[in-house]
Design a protein around this motif. Structure first.
Motif, PDB file in Angstrom:
ATOM      1  N   THR A   2       0.822  -1.202   0.000  1.00  0.00           N
ATOM      2  CA  THR A   2       0.000   0.000   0.000  1.00  0.00           C
ATOM      3  C   THR A   2       0.858   1.255   0.000  1.00  0.00           C
ATOM      4  O   THR A   2       1.859   1.335   0.687  1.00  0.00           O
ATOM      5  CB  THR A   2      -0.910  -0.002   1.249  1.00  0.00           C
ATOM      6  OG1 THR A   2      -1.749  -1.134   1.172  1.00  0.00           O
ATOM      7  CG2 THR A   2      -1.757   1.242   1.314  1.00  0.00           C
ATOM      8  N   GLU A   3       0.400   2.223  -0.750  1.00  0.00           N
ATOM      9  CA  GLU A   3       1.101   3.501  -0.830  1.00  0.00           C
ATOM     10  C   GLU A   3       0.856   4.330   0.416  1.00  0.00           C
ATOM     11  O   GLU A   3      -0.233   4.298   0.989  1.00  0.00           O
ATOM     12  CB  GLU A   3       0.562   4.331  -2.004  1.00  0.00           C
ATOM     13  CG  GLU A   3       0.791   3.762  -3.363  1.00  0.00           C
ATOM     14  CD  GLU A   3       0.106   4.634  -4.411  1.00  0.00           C
ATOM     15  OE1 GLU A   3       0.118   5.872  -4.281  1.00  0.00           O
ATOM     16  OE2 GLU A   3      -0.449   4.056  -5.352  1.00  0.00           O
ATOM     17  N   LYS A   4       1.863   5.110   0.781  1.00  0.00           N
ATOM     18  CA  LYS A   4       1.681   6.159   1.768  1.00  0.00           C
ATOM     19  C   LYS A   4       1.042   7.328   1.021  1.00  0.00           C
ATOM     20  O   LYS A   4       1.202   7.452  -0.187  1.00  0.00           O
ATOM     21  CB  LYS A   4       3.028   6.610   2.336  1.00  0.00           C
ATOM     22  CG  LYS A   4       3.688   5.591   3.230  1.00  0.00           C
ATOM     23  CD  LYS A   4       3.230   5.792   4.627  1.00  0.00           C
ATOM     24  CE  LYS A   4       4.121   5.087   5.626  1.00  0.00           C
ATOM     25  NZ  LYS A   4       3.630   5.268   6.969  1.00  0.00           N
ATOM     26  N   ALA A   8      -1.507  16.573   2.216  1.00  0.00           N
ATOM     27  CA  ALA A   8      -2.010  17.458   1.151  1.00  0.00           C
ATOM     28  C   ALA A   8      -2.821  16.677   0.118  1.00  0.00           C
ATOM     29  O   ALA A   8      -3.895  17.117  -0.311  1.00  0.00           O
ATOM     30  CB  ALA A   8      -0.846  18.187   0.481  1.00  0.00           C
ATOM     31  N   ASP A   9      -2.314  15.514  -0.293  1.00  0.00           N
ATOM     32  CA  ASP A   9      -3.062  14.686  -1.244  1.00  0.00           C
ATOM     33  C   ASP A   9      -4.332  14.144  -0.593  1.00  0.00           C
ATOM     34  O   ASP A   9      -5.381  14.075  -1.223  1.00  0.00           O
ATOM     35  CB  ASP A   9      -2.202  13.528  -1.755  1.00  0.00           C
ATOM     36  CG  ASP A   9      -1.115  13.995  -2.713  1.00  0.00           C
ATOM     37  OD1 ASP A   9      -1.232  15.103  -3.275  1.00  0.00           O
ATOM     38  OD2 ASP A   9      -0.144  13.237  -2.900  1.00  0.00           O
ATOM     39  N   ALA A  10      -4.230  13.769   0.672  1.00  0.00           N
ATOM     40  CA  ALA A  10      -5.384  13.214   1.382  1.00  0.00           C
ATOM     41  C   ALA A  10      -6.508  14.235   1.510  1.00  0.00           C
ATOM     42  O   ALA A  10      -7.670  13.907   1.277  1.00  0.00           O
ATOM     43  CB  ALA A  10      -4.958  12.713   2.764  1.00  0.00           C
ATOM     44  N   ARG A  70       0.009   1.821  14.016  1.00  0.00           N
ATOM     45  CA  ARG A  70      -1.231   1.033  13.920  1.00  0.00           C
ATOM     46  C   ARG A  70      -1.853   1.111  12.536  1.00  0.00           C
ATOM     47  O   ARG A  70      -2.447   0.137  12.060  1.00  0.00           O
ATOM     48  CB  ARG A  70      -2.244   1.498  14.976  1.00  0.00           C
ATOM     49  CG  ARG A  70      -1.887   1.036  16.378  1.00  0.00           C
ATOM     50  CD  ARG A  70      -2.859   1.553  17.408  1.00  0.00           C
ATOM     51  NE  ARG A  70      -2.543   2.947  17.723  1.00  0.00           N
ATOM     52  CZ  ARG A  70      -3.215   3.686  18.596  1.00  0.00           C
ATOM     53  NH1 ARG A  70      -4.244   3.193  19.233  1.00  0.00           N
ATOM     54  NH2 ARG A  70      -2.850   4.933  18.832  1.00  0.00           N
ATOM     55  N   SER A  71      -1.705   2.258  11.861  1.00  0.00           N
ATOM     56  CA  SER A  71      -2.283   2.368  10.515  1.00  0.00           C
ATOM     57  C   SER A  71      -1.617   1.381   9.569  1.00  0.00           C
ATOM     58  O   SER A  71      -2.289   0.745   8.753  1.00  0.00           O
ATOM     59  CB  SER A  71      -2.185   3.799   9.984  1.00  0.00           C
ATOM     60  OG  SER A  71      -0.844   4.198   9.800  1.00  0.00           O
ATOM     61  N   LEU A  81      -8.057  -8.974   3.963  1.00  0.00           N
ATOM     62  CA  LEU A  81      -9.507  -9.168   3.887  1.00  0.00           C
ATOM     63  C   LEU A  81     -10.060  -8.857   2.491  1.00  0.00           C
ATOM     64  O   LEU A  81     -11.254  -8.973   2.261  1.00  0.00           O
ATOM     65  CB  LEU A  81     -10.208  -8.288   4.927  1.00  0.00           C
ATOM     66  CG  LEU A  81      -9.972  -8.665   6.390  1.00  0.00           C
ATOM     67  CD1 LEU A  81     -10.528  -7.593   7.313  1.00  0.00           C
ATOM     68  CD2 LEU A  81     -10.593 -10.021   6.702  1.00  0.00           C
ATOM     69  N   GLY A  82      -9.193  -8.414   1.582  1.00  0.00           N
ATOM     70  CA  GLY A  82      -9.625  -8.181   0.209  1.00  0.00           C
ATOM     71  C   GLY A  82      -9.877  -6.737  -0.170  1.00  0.00           C
ATOM     72  O   GLY A  82     -10.407  -6.462  -1.251  1.00  0.00           O
ATOM     73  N   TYR A  83      -9.500  -5.797   0.678  1.00  0.00           N
ATOM     74  CA  TYR A  83      -9.655  -4.377   0.328  1.00  0.00           C
ATOM     75  C   TYR A  83      -8.604  -4.026  -0.718  1.00  0.00           C
ATOM     76  O   TYR A  83      -7.446  -4.422  -0.606  1.00  0.00           O
ATOM     77  CB  TYR A  83      -9.544  -3.491   1.578  1.00  0.00           C
ATOM     78  CG  TYR A  83     -10.782  -3.603   2.428  1.00  0.00           C
ATOM     79  CD1 TYR A  83     -11.816  -2.686   2.309  1.00  0.00           C
ATOM     80  CD2 TYR A  83     -10.943  -4.663   3.316  1.00  0.00           C
ATOM     81  CE1 TYR A  83     -12.973  -2.808   3.056  1.00  0.00           C
ATOM     82  CE2 TYR A  83     -12.097  -4.800   4.064  1.00  0.00           C
ATOM     83  CZ  TYR A  83     -13.110  -3.869   3.929  1.00  0.00           C
ATOM     84  OH  TYR A  83     -14.257  -3.999   4.661  1.00  0.00           O
ATOM     85  N   THR A  84      -9.024  -3.278  -1.748  1.00  0.00           N
ATOM     86  CA  THR A  84      -8.170  -3.100  -2.917  1.00  0.00           C
ATOM     87  C   THR A  84      -7.589  -1.700  -3.090  1.00  0.00           C
ATOM     88  O   THR A  84      -6.647  -1.525  -3.860  1.00  0.00           O
ATOM     89  CB  THR A  84      -8.963  -3.433  -4.197  1.00  0.00           C
ATOM     90  OG1 THR A  84     -10.074  -2.522  -4.292  1.00  0.00           O
ATOM     91  CG2 THR A  84      -9.461  -4.864  -4.180  1.00  0.00           C
ATOM     92  N   ASP A  85      -8.143  -0.687  -2.416  1.00  0.00           N
ATOM     93  CA  ASP A  85      -7.708   0.694  -2.655  1.00  0.00           C
ATOM     94  C   ASP A  85      -7.483   1.400  -1.322  1.00  0.00           C
ATOM     95  O   ASP A  85      -8.300   2.210  -0.878  1.00  0.00           O
ATOM     96  CB  ASP A  85      -8.752   1.430  -3.503  1.00  0.00           C
ATOM     97  CG  ASP A  85      -8.150   2.591  -4.283  1.00  0.00           C
ATOM     98  OD1 ASP A  85      -6.930   2.833  -4.164  1.00  0.00           O
ATOM     99  OD2 ASP A  85      -8.911   3.257  -5.006  1.00  0.00           O
ATOM    100  N   LEU A  86      -6.359   1.092  -0.690  1.00  0.00           N
ATOM    101  CA  LEU A  86      -6.030   1.639   0.623  1.00  0.00           C
ATOM    102  C   LEU A  86      -4.830   2.567   0.515  1.00  0.00           C
ATOM    103  O   LEU A  86      -3.949   2.351  -0.314  1.00  0.00           O
ATOM    104  CB  LEU A  86      -5.680   0.504   1.593  1.00  0.00           C
ATOM    105  CG  LEU A  86      -6.747  -0.562   1.805  1.00  0.00           C
ATOM    106  CD1 LEU A  86      -6.132  -1.781   2.468  1.00  0.00           C
ATOM    107  CD2 LEU A  86      -7.886  -0.009   2.645  1.00  0.00           C
TER     108      LEU A  86
END
Length: 107
Positions: A2-4, A8-10, A70-71, A81-86
């Protein structure tokens, strides 16, 4: 892996409604202060409650905690669990934008 994501982007994704923040701290920490609109999913409940709290496994979820430890753990669990865009947003301590909650200037 997963990308950090930067704050600003968030904030651009959150403000445009293209993503939702996910706070994986404990309820008392969330009450003190959290990113507006963030969903609460404590790290210890990720496996049992992810489907309930984050029903769309293909949505863009921005995961954060207090400092980033924790993140990162939560992102790994969600991926399993199958999440694809985190995106790992890291810790709220480095969030320079608005925070809502009952805080009095401290975490």
């Amino acid at each position: 892996m997963t990308e950090k994501i930067t704050a600003a982007d968030a904030i651009r994704l959150l403000d445009s409604g293209k993503a939702v923040a996910v706070d994986v701290r404990e309820p008392d920490e969330y009450a003190v202060g959290h990113i507006p609109g963030a969903k609460l999913l404590p790290l210890g409940q990720v496996t049992d409650r992810a489907a309930e709290v984050l029903p769309d496994k293909n949505a863009l979820w921005l995961v954060y905690c207090r400092t980033g430890r924790r993140s990162a753990d939560a992102v790994q669990k969600l991926e399993a669990l199958g999440y694809t865009d985190l995106r790992d947003l890291g810790g709220i301590l480095s969030w320079p934008y608005e925070i809502e909650g009952d805080f009095e200037g401290h975490f």
